[in-house]
Design a protein around this motif. Structure first.
Motif, PDB file in Angstrom:
ATOM      1  N   ALA A 135     -10.262 -11.655   6.219  1.00 56.37           N
ATOM      2  CA  ALA A 135      -8.876 -11.336   5.469  1.00 56.37           C
ATOM      3  C   ALA A 135      -8.403 -10.041   5.425  1.00 56.37           C
ATOM      4  O   ALA A 135      -7.306  -9.620   5.758  1.00 56.37           O
ATOM      5  N   ALA A 136      -9.490  -9.012   4.905  1.00 60.22           N
ATOM      6  CA  ALA A 136      -8.931  -7.572   4.906  1.00 60.22           C
ATOM      7  C   ALA A 136      -8.512  -7.286   6.434  1.00 60.22           C
ATOM      8  O   ALA A 136      -7.595  -6.429   6.587  1.00 60.22           O
ATOM      9  N   LEU A 137      -9.346  -7.722   7.474  1.00 62.28           N
ATOM     10  CA  LEU A 137      -8.946  -6.992   8.740  1.00 62.28           C
ATOM     11  C   LEU A 137      -7.575  -7.679   9.174  1.00 62.28           C
ATOM     12  O   LEU A 137      -6.750  -6.741   9.606  1.00 62.28           O
ATOM     13  N   ARG A 138      -7.279  -8.816   8.805  1.00 66.75           N
ATOM     14  CA  ARG A 138      -5.738  -9.330   9.061  1.00 66.75           C
ATOM     15  C   ARG A 138      -4.836  -8.674   8.276  1.00 66.75           C
ATOM     16  O   ARG A 138      -3.535  -8.200   8.825  1.00 66.75           O
ATOM     17  N   LEU A 139      -5.215  -8.250   7.309  1.00 67.27           N
ATOM     18  CA  LEU A 139      -4.189  -7.587   6.287  1.00 67.27           C
ATOM     19  C   LEU A 139      -3.944  -6.300   6.848  1.00 67.27           C
ATOM     20  O   LEU A 139      -2.612  -5.487   7.026  1.00 67.27           O
ATOM     21  N   ALA A 140      -5.231  -5.169   7.225  1.00 65.89           N
ATOM     22  CA  ALA A 140      -4.913  -3.968   7.729  1.00 65.89           C
ATOM     23  C   ALA A 140      -3.970  -4.040   9.120  1.00 65.89           C
ATOM     24  O   ALA A 140      -3.408  -3.252   9.249  1.00 65.89           O
ATOM     25  N   LYS A 141      -4.149  -5.197   9.916  1.00 64.17           N
ATOM     26  CA  LYS A 141      -3.335  -5.163  10.858  1.00 64.17           C
ATOM     27  C   LYS A 141      -1.931  -5.397  11.031  1.00 64.17           C
ATOM     28  O   LYS A 141      -1.106  -4.629  11.297  1.00 64.17           O
ATOM     29  N   GLU A 142      -1.657  -6.300   9.734  1.00 65.19           N
ATOM     30  CA  GLU A 142      -0.544  -6.655   9.521  1.00 65.19           C
ATOM     31  C   GLU A 142       0.239  -5.352   8.978  1.00 65.19           C
ATOM     32  O   GLU A 142       1.623  -5.100   9.188  1.00 65.19           O
ATOM     33  N   LYS A 143      -0.416  -4.564   8.306  1.00 64.88           N
ATOM     34  CA  LYS A 143      -0.121  -3.186   8.014  1.00 64.88           C
ATOM     35  C   LYS A 143       0.354  -1.886   9.080  1.00 64.88           C
ATOM     36  O   LYS A 143       0.616  -0.768   8.652  1.00 64.88           O
ATOM     37  N   GLY A 144      -0.204  -2.286  10.102  1.00 61.01           N
ATOM     38  CA  GLY A 144      -0.151  -1.544  11.133  1.00 61.01           C
ATOM     39  C   GLY A 144      -1.291  -0.413  11.440  1.00 61.01           C
ATOM     40  O   GLY A 144      -0.906   0.373  12.343  1.00 61.01           O
ATOM     41  N   ARG A 160      -8.401  -7.086   0.005  1.00 60.55           N
ATOM     42  CA  ARG A 160      -7.103  -7.946   0.361  1.00 60.55           C
ATOM     43  C   ARG A 160      -6.002  -8.390  -0.605  1.00 60.55           C
ATOM     44  O   ARG A 160      -5.071  -8.869  -0.508  1.00 60.55           O
ATOM     45  N   TYR A 161      -6.419  -8.262  -1.973  1.00 61.58           N
ATOM     46  CA  TYR A 161      -5.193  -8.519  -2.826  1.00 61.58           C
ATOM     47  C   TYR A 161      -4.745  -7.424  -3.700  1.00 61.58           C
ATOM     48  O   TYR A 161      -4.107  -7.494  -4.769  1.00 61.58           O
ATOM     49  N   ASN A 162      -5.315  -6.079  -3.285  1.00 60.12           N
ATOM     50  CA  ASN A 162      -4.818  -5.126  -4.009  1.00 60.12           C
ATOM     51  C   ASN A 162      -3.613  -4.489  -3.680  1.00 60.12           C
ATOM     52  O   ASN A 162      -3.474  -3.046  -4.058  1.00 60.12           O
ATOM     53  N   ASP A 163      -2.983  -4.782  -2.494  1.00 59.44           N
ATOM     54  CA  ASP A 163      -1.900  -4.181  -1.749  1.00 59.44           C
ATOM     55  C   ASP A 163      -2.132  -2.758  -1.601  1.00 59.44           C
ATOM     56  O   ASP A 163      -1.737  -1.776  -1.777  1.00 59.44           O
ATOM     57  N   PRO A 164      -3.303  -2.656  -0.706  1.00 58.33           N
ATOM     58  CA  PRO A 164      -3.926  -1.174  -0.284  1.00 58.33           C
ATOM     59  C   PRO A 164      -2.688  -0.286   0.376  1.00 58.33           C
ATOM     60  O   PRO A 164      -1.737  -0.972   1.133  1.00 58.33           O
ATOM     61  N   ILE A 165      -2.727   1.141   0.139  1.00 57.33           N
ATOM     62  CA  ILE A 165      -1.868   1.827   0.937  1.00 57.33           C
ATOM     63  C   ILE A 165      -2.511   2.391   2.042  1.00 57.33           C
ATOM     64  O   ILE A 165      -3.387   3.026   2.254  1.00 57.33           O
ATOM     65  N   ILE A 166      -2.227   1.710   3.323  1.00 59.67           N
ATOM     66  CA  ILE A 166      -2.399   1.986   4.515  1.00 59.67           C
ATOM     67  C   ILE A 166      -1.378   2.100   5.654  1.00 59.67           C
ATOM     68  O   ILE A 166      -0.353   1.157   5.485  1.00 59.67           O
TER      69      ILE A 166
END
Ligand code: F6R
Length: 606
Positions: free
Chosen positions: A356-365, A330-336
């Protein structure tokens, strides 16, 4: 983590319900406990203490009849466990219990101090309570005071609130921390999870973020942004018997014994003609065919289950997989991107970092898929798709049957994706599915029948203060789980090492008598593992080998042989053996197996 229970009803048994509910919440891990209840004269009083529910029981003896109350088990975050820091918190006007963390509590506290409020505890919860008191004192009415308060709160919360001048209502509010309203007859309930209510009801509403519920004995109203909303009624499939020990000494042992059945229950609805079939789960198979990368994100044991998933997807479906710790992801700016599928694995479906990781992944499409045990949990609700594991309630803090069903379901999914991508043919897929659905539960059962043999070995480990697990390939991933299980419930320091990595540093810790548990179930790596066993043996280690090929090994001091099962699925009975090793080592050391120190079942805060 903290637990919440609340009761409002037409029978004067609030105290019984609260105490029983609090006992059912004990499994989440806690250090203090408390209740606020109205008596027959509608007076509100609070009793709370550091320690266990049994201590609270002593203190509330003779409290008399009550029709309404709230209770809490606290897992300290702000302020040490103490009577004063225990919940409920409040004022002469109201009392609240809270799960979560109020992140802006320091500036709210400053503001309230300037307004003349004083604080007795170190908690963020007391700040929320005094803020509510402030809005209440402005005479805006209970509901408006709750609305104004939560608008000011940053962070996560599940709140249950009672006002001293209304003995027939509990208010509940949530953001990023689970809270349900249990539906009874002539009574309604509030709880942080359904297992706390199974002795009373299986029907409930799950509150969503921003919801405020007004709960009375005969009605439940839920509002969001000031507008009344309807939430779908849910019914737990579990009954209260499933959440009890059923004759076992500990929940953990019971749950390990449930593994064969839990695997079958999880896989059965997804197998047709001995081939994986996820049509009932409405998985988008075209999307599964198209994805170019898979990320499996989770915490702790669920993350270790993801490592087994990685092996399966890479080997059989030819998909590149990264397994990531949710709190890092969630804090590592993953490339997805939109070509990726992110799978979140979670027993509780409420783990803050995984969410939080799930929400981030969704945000990134990315497309997201939850593999979740608790129906209607937040991760299950928010992921694009969900595959439920049907492990039943897992009460022991140490996760066991959840790991078995997560790894089994990931494997079944990997078989399906391998077929979709034409990496294996139907014949192989059928064989693989049969091994998973029929042979693996049987192999686990056979290991369970040999529990006394495993117990005898665990007697040796109990005397050690350090222990090493080594393995290669899948066996390394299993070692990680074996080590976590052992350390969390027996408090023995243990490490898991990829066997080939030992000589790059860690082998300096191997000395006379240091126990090493070596896992070897992959035939392509037997020879390598035998060399690694010799390396540690020649430095004094006492080696216990868990293998499916005893005759291939000459150097171990003790051997636990896994009964014949296809090598690709040997990890399942081995996991059971590792769980039993941890269990027996912990009981031998006299530890609190089901509620290890400092740990919580469901980690709903960061
Ligand atoms: C260890 C254990 C934890 C959980 C982790 C994730 O025995 O139980 O490591 O696996 O906290 O929890 P869930 O699966 O609920 O997201």
């Amino acid at each position: 983590m903290c637990g919440i229970i609340g009761y409002v009803g037409k029978e004067a048994n609030a105290l019984d319900v609260l105490l029983k509910g609090l006992s059912s919440l004990e499994y989440r891990g806690y250090d203090s406990v408390g209740v606020a209840m109205f008596d027959r004269m509608h007076r509100l009083s609070t009793v709370k203490c550091a320690g266990r529910v049994a201590e609270l029981e002593k203190r509330v003896q003779g409290s008399g009849d009550s029709y309404c109350g709230i209770g809490h088990t606290r897992w300290a975050t702000h302020g040490a466990p103490s009577d004063i820091n225990s919940h409920p918190h409040g004022s002469a006007n109201l009392q609240i219990v809270h799960n979560g963390i109020i992140e802006n509590y320091a500036c709210l506290k400053k503001e309230l101090t300037e307004l003349g409020y004083t604080f007795v505890s170190d908690t963020d919860t007391e700040v929320a309570a005094k803020l509510l008191d402030y809005y209440y004192m402005k005479r805006r009415g209970h509901f408006d005071a709750v609305c104004e308060t939560i608008e000011r709160l940053e962070g996560s919360y599940a709140l249950a609130i009672v006002f001293a001048d209304d003995s027939g209502t509990i208010y509940a509010a949530r953001k990023d921390s689970p809270l349900i309203i249990g539906i009874g007859e002539d009574a309604n309930y509030i709880a942080s999870d359904i297992t706390a209510l199974l002795f009373k009801t299986r029907d409930y509403y799950s509150l969503e973020d921003g919801d405020i519920a007004c709960v009375k004995a005969d009605c439940i109203s839920i509002y969001n942004k000031g507008i009344e909303v309807k939430r779908e009624k849910q019914t737990a499939k579990w009954d209260h018997v499933a959440a009890e020990k059923g004759g076992y000494d500990h929940f953990m042992l019971k749950e390990i014994h449930e593994e064969p059945e839990a695997i079958i229950r999880t896989l059965r609805p997804r197998i047709k003609d001995m081939l994986p079939d996820f049509s009932a789960d409405k998985l988008d198979e075209d999307a599964l065919k198209r994805i170019s990368r898979l990320h499996i994100v989770a915490c702790g044991t669920a993350m270790h289950a993801g490592l087994i998933g990685k092996f399966m997807f890479e080997k059989y479906a030819g998909l590149p997989v990264s397994v990531e710790i949710a709190s890092e992801f969630r804090y590592n700016d993953p490339i997805i991107d939109e070509n990726d599928l992110v799978i979140i694995v979670s027993q509780s479906g409420e783990t803050a970092d995984s969410l939080a990781a799930l929400r981030l992944a969704k945000e990134k499409g990315a497309s997201t898929l939850g593999i979740v045990n608790v129906i209607g949990s937040t991760i299950a609700n928010e992921a694009h798709s969900v595959l439920y594991t049907y492990a039943g309630p897992e009460i022991a803090v140490a996760s066991t049957k959840a790991y078995s069903v997560q790894t089994s379901l990931l494997t079944l999914l990997a078989i399906r994706v391998s077929l979709l991508r034409s990496r294996i043919d139907e014949k192989e897929a059928r064989e693989f599915t049969h091994e998973l659905y029929v042979d693996a539960p049987r192999a686990i059962k056979e290991m369970l029948e040999r529990a006394s043999e495993i117990k005898a070995l665990a007697g040796n480990f109990a005397k050690s203060e350090d222990l090493f697990f080594i393995g290669r390939g899948k066996d390394y991933y299993l070692s990680c789980e074996g080590s976590l299980k052992l350390k969390e419930i027996s408090y023995i320091h243990s490490e898991a090492y990829a066997a080939g990595e030992l000589k790059h540093g860690t082998i300096s810790l191997i000395d006379d008598g240091v126990p090493v548990i070596a896992l070897a179930t992959e035939s392509r790596l037997y020879g390598k593992m035998e060399s690694n066993i010799r390396e540690v043996k020649s430095r004094g280690a006492e080696v216990t080998l868990i293998t499916n090929a005893e005759s291939e090994f000459k150097s171990a001091d003790h051997v636990i042989d896994i009964l014949p099962i296809s090598e690709r699925l040997a990890f399942l009975p081995v996991a059971t053996v590792l769980q039993l090793i941890a269990y027996f080592t912990s009981t031998e050391r006299g530890c609190d197996v089901d509620k290890p120190r400092n740990l919580a079942k469901s980690v709903t805060v960061e």
